[in-house]
Design an enzyme around this catalytic site. Structure first.
Site, short mmCIF file in Angstrom:
data_model
loop_
_atom_site.label_atom_id
_atom_site.label_comp_id
_atom_site.label_asym_id
_atom_site.label_seq_id
_atom_site.Cartn_x
_atom_site.Cartn_y
_atom_site.Cartn_z
N ARG A 39 34.35 23.21 42.88
CA ARG A 39 33.87 23.12 41.59
C ARG A 39 33.82 24.52 40.73
NH1 ARG A 39 28.80 23.00 38.61
NH2 ARG A 39 28.62 21.22 37.15
N GLY A 40 34.62 24.67 39.92
CA GLY A 40 35.08 25.83 39.38
C GLY A 40 33.91 27.10 38.93
N ASP A 42 31.03 26.92 40.15
CA ASP A 42 30.28 27.36 41.40
C ASP A 42 31.11 28.40 42.45
OD1 ASP A 42 28.28 25.65 40.80
OD2 ASP A 42 28.75 24.21 42.25
N THR A 43 32.24 28.17 42.53
CA THR A 43 33.11 28.99 43.44
C THR A 43 34.27 29.77 42.74
OG1 THR A 43 34.43 27.14 44.18
CG2 THR A 43 32.10 27.53 45.23
N LYS A 44 34.81 29.32 41.72
CA LYS A 44 35.91 30.18 41.32
C LYS A 44 36.26 31.47 41.38
CE LYS A 44 36.66 29.91 36.80
NZ LYS A 44 36.92 29.11 35.41
N GLY A 72 47.36 23.93 27.68
CA GLY A 72 48.09 22.92 27.40
C GLY A 72 48.51 21.87 28.38
N GLU A 106 39.32 14.32 42.92
CA GLU A 106 40.25 15.04 43.62
C GLU A 106 40.25 14.79 45.07
OE1 GLU A 106 40.85 18.78 40.70
OE2 GLU A 106 40.01 19.02 42.74
#
Length: 200
Positions: A39-40, A42-44, A72, A106
């Site tokens: 989950r971006g 949270d952890t990116k 895009g 995913e």
């Protein structure tokens, strides 16, 4: 009692494993060895990004949406082949992971493509993973996502508590585990291919 989870793929050295010659990833930029599911928000900027850079530095081709996609790009058209063509998946579970449709989608795809998955439980216990139904999911989607969550709970993974864990030790162990699992998958694929050649 919540069991303590450790990766069954951990090495004893605690050092990063560089790819052996016959395990070198493809030179094709379109092919990823490792799909990082996370989950971006949270952890990116923490573990997902750190793992991506470590693995890239070792010569592997990890897939991380924020690094592997450009403005895009169609999300579904990139994610599906990214998972289908990867060798292993790394699922980073955070406290709000199950609130994301794309995270669950995913994860379900990785299960459906029968990819080997290494779970990382980041400030969350496996028993705390629950589908958040806000009324936007169909019954079929909920069942699909719940099946994926139930399956991943049975996989031995890595846990990390950011409040008192050692970041350096965790990153080293997690990287070693991912690379070792990747090598094991490559070896399994080679044995399967040789068996098929011998059979025919």
């Amino acid at each position: 009692m919540q069991r303590t989870l450790i990766s069954k793929c951990l090495t004893s050295t605690g050092r990063f494993l560089r790819p052996a010659t016959h395990f070198l990833p493809s030179n094709s930029k379109s092919t990823s060895d490792i799909f990082i599911n996370h989950r971006g928000t949270d952890t990116k900027r923490t573990i997902a990004g750190l793992l991506y850079h470590h693995l890239s530095g070792l010569g592997y081709h990890p897939f991380l949406d924020s690094k592997s996609m450009k403005p895009g790009d169609n999300l579904f058209k990139k994610i599906v082949p990214g998972i289908q063509n990867c060798k292993i998946g790394v699922a980073i579970f955070s406290q709000r992971y199950c609130e994301s449709y794309f995270c669950l989608h995913e994860l379900a795809l990785m299960m459906e493509f029968k990819k080997k998955i290494l779970p990382i439980f980041w400030d969350v216990k496996p028993s705390e993973l629950r589908i958040v139904d806000n009324g936007s999911y169909s019954t079929k989607e909920i069942e699909r996502f719940q099946k994926a969550i139930d399956e991943v709970k049975d996989i031995v993974g890595i846990t990390f508590d950011t409040s008192n864990g050692d970041w350096s030790e965790f990153l080293s162990s997690a990287t070693d585990s991912i690379v070792q699992c990747l090598h094991e998958t490559e070896e399994d694929n080679e044995r399967h291919l040789k068996h098929k050649i011998t059979k025919y």
